[in-house]
Design an enzyme around this catalytic site. Structure first.
Site, PDB file in Angstrom:
ATOM      1  N   ASP A 483      -9.909  42.301 -12.772  1.00 43.09           N
ATOM      2  CA  ASP A 483      -9.477  41.796 -11.559  1.00 43.09           C
ATOM      3  C   ASP A 483     -11.178  41.571 -10.938  1.00 43.09           C
ATOM      4  OD1 ASP A 483      -7.220  41.360 -10.751  1.00 43.09           O
ATOM      5  OD2 ASP A 483      -6.921  43.482 -10.553  1.00 43.09           O
TER       6      ASP A 483
HETATM    7  C1  GLC Z   1     -10.205  46.751  -7.140  1.00 39.53           C
HETATM    8  C2  GLC Z   1     -10.281  47.435  -8.383  1.00 39.53           C
HETATM    9  C3  GLC Z   1      -9.485  46.856  -9.713  1.00 39.53           C
HETATM   10  C4  GLC Z   1      -8.029  46.706  -8.916  1.00 39.53           C
HETATM   11  C5  GLC Z   1      -8.227  45.599  -7.746  1.00 39.53           C
HETATM   12  C6  GLC Z   1      -6.852  45.571  -7.318  1.00 39.53           C
HETATM   13  O1  GLC Z   1     -10.817  45.596  -7.661  1.00 39.53           O
HETATM   14  O2  GLC Z   1     -11.619  47.535  -8.907  1.00 39.53           O
HETATM   15  O3  GLC Z   1      -9.325  48.007 -10.504  1.00 39.53           O
HETATM   16  O4  GLC Z   1      -7.281  46.049 -10.056  1.00 39.53           O
HETATM   17  O5  GLC Z   1      -8.925  46.388  -6.860  1.00 39.53           O
HETATM   18  O6  GLC Z   1      -6.786  44.776  -6.206  1.00 39.53           O
HETATM   19  C1  GLC Z   2      -6.168  47.450 -12.141  1.00 41.99           C
HETATM   20  C2  GLC Z   2      -5.172  46.641 -12.047  1.00 41.99           C
HETATM   21  C3  GLC Z   2      -4.937  45.583 -13.085  1.00 41.99           C
HETATM   22  C4  GLC Z   2      -6.191  45.273 -13.531  1.00 41.99           C
HETATM   23  C5  GLC Z   2      -7.034  46.116 -13.713  1.00 41.99           C
HETATM   24  C6  GLC Z   2      -8.508  45.694 -14.518  1.00 41.99           C
HETATM   25  O1  GLC Z   2      -5.729  48.674 -12.948  1.00 41.99           O
HETATM   26  O2  GLC Z   2      -3.895  47.203 -11.615  1.00 41.99           O
HETATM   27  O3  GLC Z   2      -4.068  44.678 -12.941  1.00 41.99           O
HETATM   28  O4  GLC Z   2      -5.924  44.548 -14.664  1.00 41.99           O
HETATM   29  O5  GLC Z   2      -7.299  47.142 -12.749  1.00 41.99           O
HETATM   30  O6  GLC Z   2      -9.199  45.175 -13.320  1.00 41.99           O
END
Ligand code: GLC
Ligand code: GLC
Length: 803
Positions: A483
């Site tokens: 993400d």
């Molecule tokens: C932030 C976190 C990530 C998560 C995302 C969800 O970017 O670092 O892990 O998946 O928020 O919105």
């Molecule tokens: C968080 C989110 C997932 C994403 C991950 C890596 O765990 O829930 O959707 O893939 O972060 O950013």
């Protein structure tokens, strides 16, 4: 250092001191009513949706961290204590918290009184039950005053913690005997209320928090408790609570049990009131009389235990590795069920107020529970597919209550669609139920747009086919699985969401990770349609797969490992050409398990991952960590080195590498990585790891972080599902397939074999794996070909594999 121990026979983790490094929690409930409960009895309850139907109040980032929840006070002479240590904080003579599957038990003792408090959510009922048994183990008569209290949340957890000009005016309760009803907003549009009740006559009650607590006090020392009285306060606005007081006398050796019921009731609109302003309580009364006696309680607890025995009995293993068995048989599968229920919504770290169910998260979670509850997996797949858009892209999240896509976050995460293929094929391989593909499923939940689920899968695949960049690799969009790798974002405004800001639509940034996904799931889709007789479509998809595979093998290869991506200016990310972030884990895992570049690239990529990313707890996301913010990379560079996506061990992606090792037949590599962060294997490091030793956490701080080895964000992580896939399908090698069960173990040298029992399509397969000269598979006494155990007529089938 440890703070407890595993009791495998009871399927419990037993915590022996209240001061665990963080609250160590458990989840109660698995249908509508859910509760979180910590090892000091903190936590909160909600019905279906942690944001919109919050029943009890929880203050995130509270001081102390875990205040409130279920507040029990036992007053014995001058001393006031709590069976779970909090909230009274009086040191106990003995303390134990046993977290079991769907229930938690506290055992506390203080100056000759023993308390056992068992908390559970019964199967199929919208309530939490708390059974408090008090035993006088002294030689004298005991005269106790006992309080049980909860604080109501005014339903919408976001409003409850923000909109005080309204909140402090709307709180309403009703009191009837030993039951306090919470009915805020019931006068207007809510058709639901909650209640807290005890199955004995109360000596008094309070429903106004500030009256009960008194000025300058908190839940640790309420004024009413200190004075051993109740004010019989009736809340009007402010903060409604339910505090019930019992006078309990116990002769030496005598024991008494009380049943507290925290319930939730919905009433049909026409039946809301029994008199003007008075709630209709028939349904609450029915719930109360269903759980009114200790016998009823014990029966409900036994039903719950039997449910879990049945569920977990679907896959069991026995090997020389006690910790692996413990993870596979109990805790890993349990966590898979929790992530199925919660997605990433409600934990002690996920507030339940923001994210609903994630598209990619839910699809991946399904891989971990489809063998346990296939019918609910089916329903989940349809719910998820219903938020897809007609062009194959999809909303990134949806709210569990109304199942609608979340417009605040929108779409544009280009890995999302392919996860639908992953979970649907996993479902069919498990169940053999191809009819799911005919299920008419809407796009964007709009009536009239329904198409068979297969069409949704087709559009998912086509989305990648038609969204490729300059190197022929899939376009990344806002982000892929990671993400925080936001290559089209370029945010320089504080506070702006990296996930939704895309002010630079390059149409160029590409993902090697999605390429890996496409090669794997594109092939799976082609195999599926081929089975359906759609040969031409299968061919067309395979041709696209080949193009992407070639792009990944060329533009996606850096010489020693797979590159991660190309940025908006077509520059490689995750390459030795970069000064930081030279290698990332995701493509090493996914491209190798997808078979891209064969053995040669696979062996090289994993060796590089180990060399550059490996630490004591697994493989870090990337190396070297980004030391400064770079707007062309987005959120990933916003984290200090060693944390989250910037170089922690992000546990979710480690099992991909474990599976990649299995693809290469490297059992030692697979097992070594698996054990580096499987919770039971690092229990001894609980003081460093800090989160629960019985469930996975999202991240473990990397070598560059000050607190190297410290885990964060326990419970709600895709790590649960993928670790279960890695250990059960990779290391133990038991894989459901369309035409049967495949058994192809990939064991480390240290394991000689194992036995396993697996229910697959109604048949119980008893599997024995051992080492020996005469390699091969024997099914019901007869040699079989390859690793496929053909579908058996059952009811049992005996499988022996010699490796
Ligand atoms: C932030 C976190 C990530 C998560 C995302 C969800 O970017 O670092 O892990 O998946 O928020 O919105
Ligand atoms: C968080 C989110 C997932 C994403 C991950 C890596 O765990 O829930 O959707 O893939 O972060 O950013």
């Amino acid at each position: 250092m440890r703070y407890g121990y595993f009791d495998d026979g009871a399927r419990e983790y037993v915590i022996t001191r209240p001061d665990t490094p963080l609250p160590w929690i458990n989840y109660l409930g698995n249908q509508g009513f859910f509760s979180l409960i910590s090892n000091t009895c903190g936590g909160y309850a909600f019905y279906r949706d942690a944001k919109l139907r919050r029943i009890t109040r929880f203050r995130y980032n509270n001081v102390p961290h875990d205040d409130g929840g279920r507040c029990f006070y036992i007053c014995d002479g001058d001393v006031t204590w709590s069976p779970a240590f909090l909230p009274a904080k009086t040191p106990l003579d003995t303390y134990r918290c046993r977290h079991g599957l769907g229930y938690t038990v506290f055992e506390g003792e203080k100056q000759g009184v023993k308390a056992e408090l068992t908390v559970m959510v019964p199967m199929g009922a919208a309530c939490e039950l708390q059974k408090l048994t008090l035993t006088n183990i002294s030689d004298e008569k005991k005269q106790l005053t006992v309080y049980g209290a909860v604080e109501w949340c005014l339903w919408n957890a976001v409003d409850d913690s923000t909109n005080f000009q309204r909140n402090w005016n709307i709180g309403e309760v009703e009191i009837e005997g030993s039951t306090v009803y919470h009915k805020t907003e019931y006068r207007e549009r809510r058709d639901h209320y909650a209640f807290y009740s005890v199955n004995a006559p109360v000596a008094g009650f309070d429903t106004d928090r500030d009256t009960f607590l008194g000025r300058f006090r908190g839940w640790s020392d309420p004024q009413a408790v200190e004075q051993r009285i109740s004010y019989n306060s009736k809340a009007s606005g402010w903060a409604p609570i339910a505090a019930l007081r019992l006078d309990v006398s116990l002769a030496p050796g005598e024991s008494r049990s009380f049943l507290y019921r925290l319930g939730y009731v919905e009433t049909p609109r026409e039946e809301k009131f029994s008199a003007p302003g008075v709630i209709h309580k028939t349904r609450a009364h029915a719930l109360l009389s269903a759980y009114d006696t200790v016998e009823q309680y014990d029966k409900a607890l036994n039903e719950l235990k039997a449910y879990w025995t049945g569920l977990l009995g679907r896959f069991t293993v026995k090997s020389s590795e006690e910790k692996l068995d413990r993870m596979v048989n109990i805790w890993n599968q349990y966590q898979c069920m929790v992530t199925f229920n919660m997605s990433r919504s409600a934990s002690y770290y996920e507030s339940g107020m923001g994210r609903g169910m994630g598209f990619r998260d839910s699809c991946q979670d399904l891989l971990g529970f489809v063998h346990l509850i296939p019918e609910r997996a089916r329903e989940r797949i349809i719910d998820i597919a219903s938020i897809q858009f007609p062009d194959g892209s999809t909303y990134h999240q949806y709210q569990p209550l109304d199942k609608r896509g979340n417009a605040d976050v929108g779409s544009g995460f280009n890995d999302d669609p392919l996860w639908l293929v992953a979970c649907t094929t996993a479902y069919i391989r498990e169940t053999g139920d191809f009819t799911i593909l005919d299920e008419l499923t809407p796009f964007n939940n709009e009536k009239g747009t329904e198409a068979p689920l297969l069409e949704h899968l087709r559009r998912s695949v086509n989305y990648t086919v038609t969204h490729r960049g300059p190197h022929g690799l899939p376009l990344i969009g806002r982000a892929d699985w990671n993400d925080c790798l936001n290559l089209n974002c370029f945010s320089n405004t504080p506070g702006e969401s990296f996930q939704t800001c895309s002010n630079f639509e390059s149409g160029k940034a590409e993902s090697v990770f999605i390429a890996g996904m496409f090669v794997k799931y594109g092939k799976e889709y082609a195999e599926l349609v081929d089975r359906l007789g759609l040969r031409d479509e299968a061919k067309t998809v395979l041709a696209a797969v080949e193009e992407v595979e070639t792009a990944a093998r060329t533009a996606g290869w850096d010489g020693e490992w797979f590159r991660r991506a190309y940025d908006a200016f077509e520059r490689p990310i995750g390459s030795k050409e970069n000064d930081e972030g030279q290698i990332f884990i995701e493509p090493q895992g996914f491209c190798v398990l997808a078979g891209i570049g064969g053995r040669e690239y696979g062996v090289k990529a994993l060796a590089s991952a180990q060399k550059h990313l490996g630490n004591d707890y697994g493989l870090e996301v990337l190396h070297p960590c980004y030391t400064a913010y770079r707007d062309y990379l987005g959120e990933i560079s916003s984290y200090p080195p060693g944390y989250k996506e910037n170089g922690s061990v992000f546990c979710h992606n480690n099992p991909w590498v474990t599976l990649a090792y299995c693809t290469l037949g490297d059992g030692n590599g697979a097992f070594d990585l698996y054990t580096r962060n499987a919770p039971a294997y690092i229990e001894d490091k609980s003081d460093i790891h800090r989160t629960e030793p019985y469930c996975y956490s999202q991240t473990i701080a990397g070598r560059d972080a000050q607190n190297y080895g410290e885990a964060k964000n326990s419970w709600l992580t895709g790590t649960a599902a993928w670790s279960f896939v890695a250990v059960s399908q990779g290391i133990l090698g038991i894989r459901p397939d369309y035409d049967g069960l495949r058994v192809h173990p990939c064991l480390p040298d240290s394991m000689d074999g194992f036995t396993a029992s697996r229910i697959f399509r109604g048949v119980r397969y008893g599997i024995t794996v051992r080492r020996g000269e005469k390699k091969g598979l024997v099914v019901d006494g007869k040699p079989a070909v390859g690793d496929l155990v053909p579908l058996s007529a059952g009811p049992v089938c005996t499988v022996t594999v010699t490796i």
